[in-house]
Design a protein around this motif. Structure first.
Motif, PDB file in Angstrom:
ATOM      1  N   PRO A  68       6.686   4.109  -4.115  1.00  0.00           N
ATOM      2  CA  PRO A  68       7.226   3.707  -2.813  1.00  0.00           C
ATOM      3  C   PRO A  68       6.235   3.959  -1.680  1.00  0.00           C
ATOM      4  O   PRO A  68       5.597   5.006  -1.622  1.00  0.00           O
ATOM      5  N   GLY A  69       6.112   2.983  -0.803  1.00  0.00           N
ATOM      6  CA  GLY A  69       5.252   3.126   0.367  1.00  0.00           C
ATOM      7  C   GLY A  69       3.798   2.778   0.152  1.00  0.00           C
ATOM      8  O   GLY A  69       3.039   2.706   1.109  1.00  0.00           O
ATOM      9  N   THR A  70       3.373   2.569  -1.103  1.00  0.00           N
ATOM     10  CA  THR A  70       1.983   2.198  -1.348  1.00  0.00           C
ATOM     11  C   THR A  70       1.755   0.744  -0.959  1.00  0.00           C
ATOM     12  O   THR A  70       2.704  -0.043  -0.816  1.00  0.00           O
ATOM     13  N   LEU A  71       0.484   0.367  -0.791  1.00  0.00           N
ATOM     14  CA  LEU A  71       0.180  -0.999  -0.370  1.00  0.00           C
ATOM     15  C   LEU A  71       0.645  -2.022  -1.400  1.00  0.00           C
ATOM     16  O   LEU A  71       1.192  -3.071  -1.044  1.00  0.00           O
ATOM     17  N   SER A  72       0.415  -1.734  -2.686  1.00  0.00           N
ATOM     18  CA  SER A  72       0.801  -2.706  -3.707  1.00  0.00           C
ATOM     19  C   SER A  72       2.310  -2.936  -3.697  1.00  0.00           C
ATOM     20  O   SER A  72       2.776  -4.087  -3.762  1.00  0.00           O
ATOM     21  N   GLU A  73       3.102  -1.848  -3.570  1.00  0.00           N
ATOM     22  CA  GLU A  73       4.556  -2.010  -3.540  1.00  0.00           C
ATOM     23  C   GLU A  73       5.001  -2.687  -2.246  1.00  0.00           C
ATOM     24  O   GLU A  73       5.957  -3.475  -2.245  1.00  0.00           O
ATOM     25  N   SER A  74       4.338  -2.397  -1.136  1.00  0.00           N
ATOM     26  CA  SER A  74       4.685  -3.026   0.138  1.00  0.00           C
ATOM     27  C   SER A  74       4.462  -4.531   0.088  1.00  0.00           C
ATOM     28  O   SER A  74       5.271  -5.315   0.602  1.00  0.00           O
ATOM     29  N   ILE A  75       3.366  -4.951  -0.550  1.00  0.00           N
ATOM     30  CA  ILE A  75       3.087  -6.385  -0.670  1.00  0.00           C
ATOM     31  C   ILE A  75       4.141  -7.057  -1.548  1.00  0.00           C
ATOM     32  O   ILE A  75       4.653  -8.137  -1.229  1.00  0.00           O
ATOM     33  N   LYS A  76       4.505  -6.411  -2.648  1.00  0.00           N
ATOM     34  CA  LYS A  76       5.550  -6.974  -3.525  1.00  0.00           C
ATOM     35  C   LYS A  76       6.876  -7.079  -2.784  1.00  0.00           C
ATOM     36  O   LYS A  76       7.583  -8.086  -2.896  1.00  0.00           O
ATOM     37  N   GLU A  77       7.217  -6.050  -2.015  1.00  0.00           N
ATOM     38  CA  GLU A  77       8.474  -6.059  -1.269  1.00  0.00           C
ATOM     39  C   GLU A  77       8.485  -7.170  -0.218  1.00  0.00           C
ATOM     40  O   GLU A  77       9.504  -7.835  -0.018  1.00  0.00           O
ATOM     41  N   LEU A  98       6.887  -4.670   8.927  1.00  0.00           N
ATOM     42  CA  LEU A  98       6.768  -3.357   8.304  1.00  0.00           C
ATOM     43  C   LEU A  98       5.500  -3.282   7.460  1.00  0.00           C
ATOM     44  O   LEU A  98       4.758  -2.295   7.499  1.00  0.00           O
ATOM     45  N   LEU A  99       5.248  -4.342   6.694  1.00  0.00           N
ATOM     46  CA  LEU A  99       4.026  -4.390   5.886  1.00  0.00           C
ATOM     47  C   LEU A  99       2.792  -4.334   6.775  1.00  0.00           C
ATOM     48  O   LEU A  99       1.825  -3.617   6.477  1.00  0.00           O
ATOM     49  N   GLY A 100       2.813  -5.089   7.879  1.00  0.00           N
ATOM     50  CA  GLY A 100       1.663  -5.090   8.783  1.00  0.00           C
ATOM     51  C   GLY A 100       1.356  -3.709   9.331  1.00  0.00           C
ATOM     52  O   GLY A 100       0.197  -3.295   9.399  1.00  0.00           O
ATOM     53  N   LEU A 103      -0.224  -1.662   6.605  1.00  0.00           N
ATOM     54  CA  LEU A 103      -1.613  -2.079   6.385  1.00  0.00           C
ATOM     55  C   LEU A 103      -2.523  -1.533   7.470  1.00  0.00           C
ATOM     56  O   LEU A 103      -3.632  -1.078   7.198  1.00  0.00           O
ATOM     57  N   GLY A 104      -2.061  -1.602   8.730  1.00  0.00           N
ATOM     58  CA  GLY A 104      -2.874  -1.091   9.831  1.00  0.00           C
ATOM     59  C   GLY A 104      -3.131   0.403   9.702  1.00  0.00           C
ATOM     60  O   GLY A 104      -4.251   0.869   9.906  1.00  0.00           O
ATOM     61  N   ARG A 105      -2.080   1.164   9.331  1.00  0.00           N
ATOM     62  CA  ARG A 105      -2.244   2.612   9.163  1.00  0.00           C
ATOM     63  C   ARG A 105      -3.185   2.927   8.000  1.00  0.00           C
ATOM     64  O   ARG A 105      -4.021   3.819   8.088  1.00  0.00           O
TER      65      ARG A 105
END
Length: 413
Positions: A68-77, A98-100, A103-105
């Motif tokens: 949860p919260g990783t970039l790969s999971e965020s992109i899938k979500e 939320l994904l953006g 990614l910025g952080r």
């Protein structure tokens, strides 16, 4: 399914010219599209992750993390959220924003660059666009629905990019104290080399209580430990450090003292130091520090914790102009280039060592670990190829330079 769906249309009241959020645009799509597009979510997300990792290897370690919260999971979500939102009468909170922000952080935490992040986001959009366009062809989706689908996708990419930029820029500004901003600006002014900035440079230096020196060396820093374990280098007040650049910089009037690896200031970092130059020529020092770093990274030169550009002047010179070195090599080594592969390699190596050892057959044989007669025979062959040029000091110098440049080029590959 081969049914023609030209009758599918955007929901009434959803004018394409009206500005709406990405979530509203997905919700305005015909609900029938969801059944065809939702099964594509996993493959779209996978291809986006693979495409980003292939285009920019620096993202690979971040994308390999799971949970949860990783970039790969965020992109899938985000992909699933968009496709799940098709035809939804109650548009949900937009996942793209939320994904953006995530990614910025993440880009800021990795000390990355915003332009690099934006390029990855654009690539994600192109990959998703190819999937959706292919699905539209296979299911014969109407032109109106296809246009609405693409508008929703492009709006999503825009929201992701905008949210990432805001999060990155806000975090960047928050991280810089006033003094750090001054140091960052002063460093930029010094290496810009424009006379119009002299007053601003003097003003900033006074505010920082940094005495303008007569001569400076500019160094670029490269981390040699994982970023998670990295600590800022520790220098005294007379050293300007700017870690806010893709290549962190150091400006010092006494590089031998300030960049001594023995004092521990550079723990976790490698410093590549440009030549000591007059203060107004700081951009020249930065240029050669960068060139030296490039040679270090491609293997043309070797070095430890501190690498000095002035110790590699001949290498930097030989690699500074591809066209001239190629022309010199072509002209002075033409007889060798006409030979078949094995003979060319053997005679090239012999000629290089022979010239290095003042044309001594005995010393050349020792360096190559060959019998003296073998080297004598090879030199005889070289004389037949080059003729009187092998006895001309000027031509011998050109041959030696060309051979040295050729070896450096090969080491880059």
């Amino acid at each position: 399914m081969t049914q023609v769906v030209s009758q599918l249309a955007v929901k009434p009241g959803c004018d394409l010219g009206q500005h709406r959020s990405a979530a509203e645009l997905w919700a305005a799509l015909p609900a029938e599209l969801a059944g065809w597009l939702r099964p594509l979510a996993n493959q779209i997300a996978k291809d986006i992750l693979d495409g980003i990792a292939l285009a920019d290897p620096r993202y690979r370690s971040l994308l390999r993390r799971r949970g949860p919260g990783t970039l790969s999971e965020s992109i899938k979500e985000a992909v699933s959220s968009c496709l799940d939102g098709i035809g939804d009468p109650l548009p949900r909170i937009s996942r793209p924003a939320l994904l953006g922000r995530r990614l910025g952080r993440a880009e800021l935490a990795a000390d990355g660059a915003l332009d690099r992040l934006r390029a990855a986001i654009r690539l994600s959009g192109r990959i998703a666009c190819e999937h959706l366009a292919d699905a539209a062809r296979r299911h014969r989706i109407s032109g109106e629905s296809l246009c609405a689908l693409m508008e929703a996708l492009f709006s999503t990419i825009g929201e992701i990019s905008a949210a990432a930029a805001v999060e990155y820029s806000t975090g960047k500004a928050r991280a810089l104290t006033q003094q750090e901003r001054r140091r960052h600006r002063l460093t930029e002014l010094i290496v810009s080399g424009t006379t119009a900035t002299e007053r601003a440079t003097a003003s900033l230096a006074e505010a920082l209580r940094w005495q303008l020196p007569d001569r400076v060396a500019v160094a670029v820093l490269e981390p040699v430990v994982p970023r998670i374990d990295l600590r800022p280098p520790r220098f005294d007040e007379q050293v300007l450090v700017d870690l806010g650049q893709p290549e962190p910089r150091v400006i010092t009037a006494d590089p031998r003292r300030h960049l001594d690896p023995a004092d521990g200031a550079l723990t976790g970092w490698r410093a590549v130091v440009g030549p000591l130059v007059p203060f107004t020529e700081a951009p020249v020092s930065l240029h050669w520090a960068r060139r030296t770093l490039g040679c270090l990274q491609d293997g043309s030169i070797k070095g430890g914790d501190v690498v000095w550009a002035h110790e590699h002047l001949s290498t930097l010179w030989l690699l500074s102009d591809d066209f001239l070195t190629a022309e010199l090599s072509r002209r002075s080594l033409r007889p060798l280039d006409a030979l078949p592969g094995p003979d060319r390699l053997t005679l090239t190596e012999t000629l290089f060592v022979w010239l290095q050892n003042r044309c001594s057959t005995t010393e050349t044989a020792g360096r190559l670990r060959l019998h003296r007669q073998t080297v004598h025979n090879r030199v005889k062959t070289l004389r037949a190829l080059f003729g009187a040029g092998l006895d001309d000091p000027g031509q011998r110098l050109e041959m030696l330079i060309a051979l040295r440049a050729r070896r450096l080029r090969l080491s880059e590959r």
